[in-house]
Design an enzyme around this catalytic site. Structure first.
Site, short mmCIF file in Angstrom:
data_model
loop_
_atom_site.label_atom_id
_atom_site.label_comp_id
_atom_site.label_asym_id
_atom_site.label_seq_id
_atom_site.Cartn_x
_atom_site.Cartn_y
_atom_site.Cartn_z
N GLU A 137 -0.01 10.33 -14.35
CA GLU A 137 -0.82 10.40 -15.57
C GLU A 137 -0.77 9.09 -16.35
OE1 GLU A 137 1.27 14.50 -15.26
OE2 GLU A 137 1.54 12.47 -14.49
N CYS A 169 4.96 13.23 -19.77
CA CYS A 169 3.54 12.94 -19.60
C CYS A 169 2.68 13.81 -20.50
CB CYS A 169 3.14 13.13 -18.14
SG CYS A 169 3.85 11.88 -17.04
N LEU A 173 17.36 5.88 15.35
CA LEU A 173 16.84 6.82 14.35
C LEU A 173 16.29 6.10 13.12
CD1 LEU A 173 19.62 9.59 14.51
CD2 LEU A 173 17.53 9.39 15.87
N ARG A 209 11.50 1.56 13.21
CA ARG A 209 11.26 0.22 13.76
C ARG A 209 9.78 -0.05 14.04
NH1 ARG A 209 14.75 2.90 16.34
NH2 ARG A 209 13.57 3.09 18.30
N GLU A 268 15.45 15.92 15.20
CA GLU A 268 14.90 15.38 16.44
C GLU A 268 15.67 15.78 17.69
OE1 GLU A 268 13.15 11.68 17.06
OE2 GLU A 268 12.90 11.18 14.96
N GLY A 316 19.53 17.39 19.76
CA GLY A 316 18.93 17.77 21.02
C GLY A 316 18.55 19.25 21.07
N THR A 320 20.78 21.78 19.14
CA THR A 320 20.64 21.66 17.69
C THR A 320 19.33 22.27 17.23
OG1 THR A 320 21.98 19.65 17.68
CG2 THR A 320 20.58 20.05 15.77
#
Length: 335
Positions: free
Chosen positions: A53, A87, A210, A213, A277, A279, A282
């Site tokens: 705002e 705001c 992780l 890049r 991500e 394995g 998990t």
């Protein structure tokens, strides 16, 4: 689409520019409209900096028009002093008579108080325009405050015959099932979340970095499960590219409800989202414990014939599917 929806839609477009940079604040966009024309717009870019705002109001060249304008904002204007002033107070001080709001802020210090303050100041307030879309935009923020846990995204890539990795490989590097375009997309996703999590075996087998890049953006905090301190300190995850938190038997009890304990741990660390991500074990743990919000699954073009089976989602609904050259990307929402 009516005019209110048109301008809230623009607010949503603006708000998305802040994905990955506003934590712990929500994504918010705002436009100022006079005579059915946008005369100012802005979005929240970073925690501690001006809110949407403020940026929208300050961008109006002729400030005299504010007293005859309408301000649109995707999320309820804040009503409390945090790192910046409220705001709602700025809208009142700017003499803007009309306020259109996408959805109510669930944060306890706001949660309707901003709307109340505006109404008490004599403003005409409309609430709930494109509410579902506005809620979805801030699903991380809403999940964190309403469910007291981070928003949990599962991701994996599997072969045509349902494997995520071969039985054996020659080096400690990731085995790529997806193409370079899919991998770049994953790095973009990493930049949008606060944390990324993998299990012990993934680090031992693949030695992943992780990081982001292949995309310009922030690296997420790396969360690594290492029950018995098996991971080498020479692993990439312990470089200086990003912060790493290791969860061992000292931090959580690996014998029960691992996913719930991890979610509680991340919530206490004030992390609103986690990108999981791997394995397989998990990922399957979070699925089996019914503690996930969405899954993003790549289906590569190759066949492995044998290997590590992909996770299996029991309760799911397909949100959308995309083709990335010869690969299918499916987004699942938790039912």
């Amino acid at each position: 689409m009516n005019s209110n929806e048109k301008y809230i839609k623009r607010c949503l477009q603006l708000a998305k520019n802040g994905l990955g940079t506003t934590y712990p604040n929500p994504l918010v966009g705002s436009v100022v409209v006079y005579n059915d024309e946008i005369i100012g717009e802005g979005w929240h870019k970073k925690s501690g900096e001006a809110h949407a705002e403020v940026n929208a109001i300050n961008s109006v060249k002729d400030q005299s028009l504010l007293s005859k304008a309408t301000i649109y904002v995707s999320l309820e204007p804040c009503s409390h002093f945090g790192k910046t002033p409220p705001c709602a107070d700025l809208i009142i001080q700017s003499k803007i008579p009309n306020v259109v709001i996408g959805t109510i802020d669930p944060f306890a210090k706001v949660a309707g108080n901003g709307i109340k303050k505006l109404i008490e100041a004599g403003k005409k307030v409309v609430v709930g325009v494109l509410e579902e879309e506005c809620n979805e935009l801030n699903q991380r923020f809403f999940t964190f405050h309403n469910k007291k846990r981070p928003y949990i995204i599962l991701k994996w890539a599997e072969s045509q015959d349902g494997f995520i990795a071969p039985l054996t490989k020659d080096n400690k590097e990731p085995y790529w099932i997806t193409n370079e375009f899919s991998r770049q997309l994953v790095h973009k996703w990493r930049s949008e979340e606060q944390a990324i999590l993998v299990g012990t075996q993934t680090v031992i087998d693949d030695n992943p970095s992780l990081t982001t890049r292949d995309w310009k953006g922030n690296n997420p905090i790396r969360i690594v499960l290492d029950q018995n301190h098996r991971i080498s300190k020479e692993s990439h995850i312990f470089d200086n590219q990003a912060k790493t938190i290791t969860l061992s038997a000292n931090e959580i009890d690996f014998s029960k409800n691992i996913g719930i304990q991890i979610a509680d741990f991340l919530y206490n660390k004030e992390l609103q989202s986690v990108f999981i991500e791997g394995g397989r074990q998990t990922l399957q743990t979070f699925i089996d414990e019914n503690i996930w919000d969405e899954a993003r699954v790549f289906k590569g073009s190759l066949f492995l014939n044998e290997g590590t089976k992909a996770p299996s989602i029991h309760s799911k609904k397909i949100k959308k599917e995309n083709l990335i050259t010869d690969e299918l990307l499916t987004f699942y929402n938790h039912d």
